[in-house]
Design a protein around this motif. Structure first.
Motif, PDB file in Angstrom:
ATOM      1  N   GLY A  28       0.822  -1.209   0.000  1.00 21.87           N
ATOM      2  CA  GLY A  28       0.000   0.000   0.000  1.00 21.87           C
ATOM      3  C   GLY A  28       0.850   1.251   0.000  1.00 21.87           C
ATOM      4  O   GLY A  28       0.545   2.232  -0.689  1.00 21.87           O
ATOM      5  N   TYR A  29       1.930   1.243   0.767  1.00 20.36           N
ATOM      6  CA  TYR A  29       2.833   2.398   0.802  1.00 20.36           C
ATOM      7  C   TYR A  29       3.509   2.591  -0.549  1.00 20.36           C
ATOM      8  O   TYR A  29       3.635   3.708  -1.030  1.00 20.36           O
ATOM      9  N   ALA A  32       0.917   3.971  -3.093  1.00 22.77           N
ATOM     10  CA  ALA A  32       0.201   5.199  -2.741  1.00 22.77           C
ATOM     11  C   ALA A  32       0.783   6.398  -3.479  1.00 22.77           C
ATOM     12  O   ALA A  32       1.983   6.482  -3.728  1.00 22.77           O
ATOM     13  N   ALA A  44      -1.471   4.924   2.120  1.00 21.61           N
ATOM     14  CA  ALA A  44      -1.366   3.481   2.352  1.00 21.61           C
ATOM     15  C   ALA A  44      -2.389   3.016   3.367  1.00 21.61           C
ATOM     16  O   ALA A  44      -3.024   1.976   3.189  1.00 21.61           O
TER      17      ALA A  44
END
Length: 99
Positions: A28-29, A32, A44
């Protein structure tokens, strides 16, 4: 001393889920949008549900694997240190002058 595979697997099975969770957070990070760390972190966290529901399998991107390994290792180290410190206490014996 004999190596007990069943005991080893039972004790370390929760860390597979911890690795998976941190792996998904790492993905997710990485995906993002944002230029700085704070914006990417907020992105994220806000898209974590979508990332998990879209594909429940872990990501095999090297950065995501590294985040998962570091997260699981940190949790394992915290549990190990907590268990190691717990051995210093004598169970069933009072401390101080209250006998």
């Amino acid at each position: 001393m004999k190596f007990d595979l069943k005991k080893f697997l039972i004790l370390n099975f929760p860390y597979v889920f911890i690795f998976w969770f941190f792996n998904r957070v790492g993905e997710g990070y990485r995906l993002a949008a944002g230029a700085d760390m704070i914006a990417k972190g907020m992105g994220a966290i806000s898209s974590l549900g979508e990332i998990i529901s879209h594909n429940p399998l872990p990501s095999f991107h090297p950065q995501d694997l590294l985040v998962g390994l570091i997260g699981a290792a940190c949790i394992r180290a915290a549990v190990y240190i907590k268990a190691k410190n717990a051995k210093k206490y004598r169970h069933g014996v009072e401390y101080g002058s209250a006998r």
